[in-house]
Scaffold this active site. Structure first.
Site, PDB file in Angstrom:
ATOM      1  N   THR A   1      -5.636   5.989  -0.880  1.00  0.00           N
ATOM      2  CA  THR A   1      -4.931   6.967  -0.624  1.00  0.00           C
ATOM      3  C   THR A   1      -4.443   7.636  -2.123  1.00  0.00           C
ATOM      4  O   THR A   1      -4.027   8.743  -2.132  1.00  0.00           O
ATOM      5  CB  THR A   1      -3.379   6.299  -0.403  1.00  0.00           C
TER       6      THR A   1
ATOM      7  N   SER B   1      -0.972  -0.002   1.825  1.00  0.00           N
ATOM      8  CA  SER B   1      -1.967  -0.255   2.140  1.00  0.00           C
ATOM      9  C   SER B   1      -1.588   0.931   3.766  1.00  0.00           C
ATOM     10  O   SER B   1      -0.429   0.742   4.227  1.00  0.00           O
ATOM     11  CB  SER B   1      -1.779  -1.750   3.041  1.00  0.00           C
ATOM     12  N   SER B   2      -2.433   1.692   4.040  1.00  0.00           N
ATOM     13  CA  SER B   2      -1.861   2.691   4.908  1.00  0.00           C
ATOM     14  C   SER B   2      -2.169   2.873   6.176  1.00  0.00           C
ATOM     15  O   SER B   2      -2.993   1.493   6.416  1.00  0.00           O
ATOM     16  CB  SER B   2      -3.529   4.153   4.785  1.00  0.00           C
TER      17      SER B   2
ATOM     18  N   SER C   1      -9.678  -2.034   1.662  1.00  0.00           N
ATOM     19  CA  SER C   1      -8.290  -2.067   1.158  1.00  0.00           C
ATOM     20  C   SER C   1      -7.671  -1.641  -0.197  1.00  0.00           C
ATOM     21  O   SER C   1      -7.855  -3.297  -0.528  1.00  0.00           O
ATOM     22  CB  SER C   1      -7.073  -2.667   2.211  1.00  0.00           C
TER      23      SER C   1
ATOM     24  N   GLU D   1     -11.006  -4.431   6.231  1.00  0.00           N
ATOM     25  CA  GLU D   1     -10.077  -5.607   6.403  1.00  0.00           C
ATOM     26  C   GLU D   1     -10.373  -6.481   6.870  1.00  0.00           C
ATOM     27  O   GLU D   1     -11.423  -7.013   8.500  1.00  0.00           O
ATOM     28  CB  GLU D   1      -8.897  -4.627   7.182  1.00  0.00           C
TER      29      GLU D   1
ATOM     30  N   ASN E   1      -2.944  -4.634  -0.581  1.00  0.00           N
ATOM     31  CA  ASN E   1      -2.719  -3.469  -1.352  1.00  0.00           C
ATOM     32  C   ASN E   1      -1.127  -3.355  -0.962  1.00  0.00           C
ATOM     33  O   ASN E   1      -0.757  -3.466  -0.080  1.00  0.00           O
ATOM     34  CB  ASN E   1      -3.864  -2.374  -0.106  1.00  0.00           C
TER      35      ASN E   1
END
Length: 778
Positions: A139, A193-194, A134, A424, A190
């Site tokens: 992305t 973060s997605s 992450s 994560e 992040n």
């Protein structure tokens, strides 16, 4: 007569000897500067330390992409570099005869997949797997790749087709800001973060433009939205971006309409003082408009989100009498009223649904009403918000797909782009982190099976001389998480099926006792909170068992759904239609009760479906590396990068790529492509393993101009770009790295042809650099 020596012209033997001596001195005198090594297979020797030094040198020189055999390593620069992703650079990589000879870039991967999918011999669907921790830049990488494909694949021949392609391209690109606004959030690691996974299928058609592939549409498949973030955010983290966008970007009239005054405090909107690049409301609104979501519908969406924020300020006090519902706190009455108004719900019905539970029991399904405890009221409030947001997110994805997806008959091939949440590990890890890391384990296993294991097994099966390279296999960890008959997932699902009160300590004991023999299950005896440790390929993670079973059940009280079906809001009417069949399914009883479909079960099924799609494509890998955890430019923490390199097995990948065979062509495709060469060689008889010559074609062509034949042969020997996995590979004997020119001869095996490297101007012979393998690796 000019001769070609290592890419340079030579007019005499003396000059050629001098050039050879210079090459020898360069080879014996030292290595090139580390920042100039654009492929990690050139590092000598290949160790974690040398690879780390090379990446650090290139990062210091603002060079962020490096080849590692079959993988592209992408270091996150943590700063904007517009010229590195300009349309002009995209066209340069797209127009290059051999893009692999340019500097390493994600555009090289993009162009390689695009050329492979439009191959006239055997088009194969392609996929790009973007992986990393992450905050490593997955992305951004996916976003740039989508833009690259949209630019290079929009090449219609007519003005009408040009307008269609331009509209499709714009809609595909506009889906990014919408999905990031509603699906991304700021976490500890992040800022963008997605909080969901997505697989984007870019649909191409070669029938519209001969010898090319035009993008006709796309489709998006999402996985496991972290909907719990709506109602629960960890310390120093934020909610989804869209909540901050409407609070910061709404006009004065919209603030009045949505009851969002300046400086208003919301429990579900932590850290509002932080301003991020992602807090741009106008970009999201414009993208939604271009996707076909008109202004009134947008207003309904933002109004519903404002209603959820006010719902989060609804707080309950303990009831002094268990027979009475929990009272509202003094400042919560206004929040309930405002939330009901924005969601267009009856205020009394909303309050009653949150505080009173309906129970159906007995043979005649008698209805009993039981007041909820304070904790149950909070749970039902959070569940209502998560339900609305999850349905809204799914609806947005369906709108995007209906806007960009092409008719099944209008596309022939696709390029898949996988962007999933990174590995994560937080101070508190629960079911969300377990599913995220489980997905990363599956993708790592896909890489191991497809490259590290399959390549070596293929060399052995082909009878090639090969020394096996050992690698880290994460199958043991996957057996712990998903194995049969007993695994962590099966034990959690079993607790849900038993439908009994399960304490966190009891679940920990069951997991530790049932799976005690697994080497990937760790223990932390000093922890006061019930938990268990899983040793993942990327590191150990401690998962707390408190709330794990309830999250896996993800129960939705039927009263909440019935309440939302009463809404007069046009959007909520679409999200929660009054369906009699749905109502009957929500109220099962007795023996007719269906098995519980848990979060883990649904996620596992969707993950298996995704892997089936990946196995049907030719995969390409981009490993995103995070140079530091602070997100600062020009900061390279060796320990953090080293742990990421160890986790993804990068050194093993480099070893196999350097010693392996970069050119891989099936025997049938090889004959089809180089048939003319055999016919141009008078003294060459047909191969006993190849197809027989057709009548009338047994004799070679009579050509008088031998120089023309020589030029034609040199042209035909140049392999197409799609067959090059690397620029040649590094020789284990002498460390040189020069492009291989194949000189083919029949193998002892009937199914394949071995392709020896051209040894005309090298210092000494080296092992074969390429293989033209049989049908198994086509």
């Amino acid at each position: 007569m000019l001769q070609q020596v290592n890419g340079h012209s030579s007019g005499s033997d003396a000059h050629g000897g001098e050039s050879l001596r210079e090459d020898l001195q360069e080879f014996l005198g030292g290595e090139a500067p580390l920042h100039q090594l654009d492929d990690l297979t050139k590092v000598n020797p290949v160790t974690l330390e040398t690879v780390l030094r090379c990446l650090q040198a290139r990062y210091t020189a603002d060079t962020f992409y490096t080849n590692a055999g079959c993988t592209l390593v992408a270091l996150n620069p943590f700063k904007p570099i517009p010229q590195l992703y300009s349309p002009e650079l995209m066209q340069e990589y797209h127009a290059a005869p051999q893009p692999q000879k340019l500097k390493p870039h994600i555009f090289t991967v993009g162009e390689q997949t695009y050329r492979s999918v439009k191959s006239l011999i055997e088009p194969v669907n392609q996929s790009v797997v973007v992986s990393g921790e992450s905050g490593a830049g997955k992305t951004w990488t996916s976003r740039c790749l989508m833009k690259f494909y949209a630019v290079v694949a929009a090449s219609p021949t007519s003005w009408e087709n040009h307008k269609i392609a331009e509209r499709i391209e714009q809609r595909i690109l506009n889906s990014n800001p919408v999905m990031e606004a509603f699906g991304n959030a700021c976490t500890l690691r992040n800022n963008n973060s997605s909080r969901f996974g997505k697989f984007i299928q870019l649909q191409l058609n070669s029938l519209l433009v001969p010898r090319a592939q035009q993008m006709t549409g796309a489709a998006v498949q999402t996985y496991l939205l972290e909907k719990t973030r709506v109602a629960c955010q960890a310390s120093s983290e934020r909610n989804f971006h869209i909540f901050y966008q409407i609070c910061k970007g709404a006009s004065a009239d919209e603030r009045l309409q949505w009851h969002l005054p300046e400086g208003a405090a919301f429990s579900w909107l932590p850290n509002p003082e932080r301003t991020l690049e992602e807090d741009c409301f106008e970009v999201t609104r414009e993208a939604m408009l271009l996707l076909g979501i008109d202004a009134p519908t947008q207003n309904n969406i933002f109004q519903a989100l404002a209603g959820l924020l006010h719902l989060g300020n609804t707080r309950f006090a303990d009831s002094e009498n268990e027979a009475q519902p929990c009272p509202l706190m003094d400042d919560a009455e206004c929040s309930v009223r405002t939330s009901a108004s924005l969601l267009r719900l009856p205020e009394d019905a909303l309050l009653e649904t949150l505080r009173i539970r309906t129970i159906r029991a007995g043979r005649w399904q008698q209805v009993f009403r039981k007041p909820c405890s304070r904790a149950e009221c909070d749970t039902r409030r959070d569940c209502l918000a998560k339900l609305v947001y999850a349905r809204l997110f799914d609806w947005l994805v369906s709108v995007i797909n209906s806007s960009i997806c092409a008719d099944p008959d209008s596309w022939t091939t696709f390029i898949g782009l996988l962007d999933v949440y990174g590995f994560e590990s937080f101070p508190t890890n629960s079911l969300e982190q377990l599913c995220i890391n489980y997905a990363n384990e599956k993708l790592q296993q896909h890489f191991v099976a497809h490259y590290l294991r399959a390549q070596q097994e293929e060399y052995t099966a082909e009878g090639l001389e090969w020394s096996t390279v050992s690698y880290q296999d994460n199958q043991t960890c996957l057996d712990l998480i998903e194995g049969s008959p007993i695994s962590i997932c099966s034990l959690i699902n079993e607790e849900c099926r038993l439908n009994r009160p399960s304490s966190a300590a009891q679940l920990q004991t069951r997991i530790e006792s049932s799976l005690a023999g697994s080497p990937c299950l760790g223990h932390n005896k000093l922890s006061r909170e019930p938990s268990f440790i899983v040793v993942h390929y990327a590191g150990s993670v401690r998962y707390h068992t408190a709330g794990l079973v309830e999250k896996n059940k993800d129960p939705i009280p039927p009263e909440l759904t019935r309440l939302l079906q009463q809404s007069q809001d046009p959007l909520l009417k679409v999200l929660f239609p009054a369906d009699p069949e749905e109502k009957s399914q929500e109220e099962p009883s007795g023996q007719s009760r269906a098995p519980v479909l848990t979060v883990v079960s649904k996620f596992k099924a969707s993950l298996e479906q995704l892997l089936q799609v990946l196995h049907s494509t030719t995969p390409h890998y981009i490993r995103c590396i995070k140079p530091n955890s602070q997100g600062r430019a020009q900061m390279f923490h060796q320990e953090e990068v080293l742990s990421q390199l160890e986790a993804c097995g990068l050194v093993e990948t480099i070893h196999i790529s350097a010693a392996g065979f970069p050119i891989r062509v099936s025997h049938r495709n090889f004959l089809e492509r180089y048939e003319l060469l055999r016919r141009l060689c008078p003294g060459v008889a047909p191969s006993p393993h190849g197809p027989p010559l057709d009548e009338g074609r047994s004799a070679p062509w009579p050509l008088a101009d031998l120089a023309a034949v020589s030029r034609l042969r040199r042209f035909l020997w140049q392999p197409p770009e799609r067959h090059w996995a690397a620029k040649g590979g590094q020789s284990p004997q002498n460390g040189l790295h020069t492009p291989s020119r194949p000189r083919c001869k029949p193998s002892s095996r009937t199914s394949s042809t071995l392709c020896q490297p051209w040894l005309g101007h090298q210092l000494r012979p080296r092992r074969p650099q390429c293989t033209v393998a049989g049908p198994r690796c086509s």
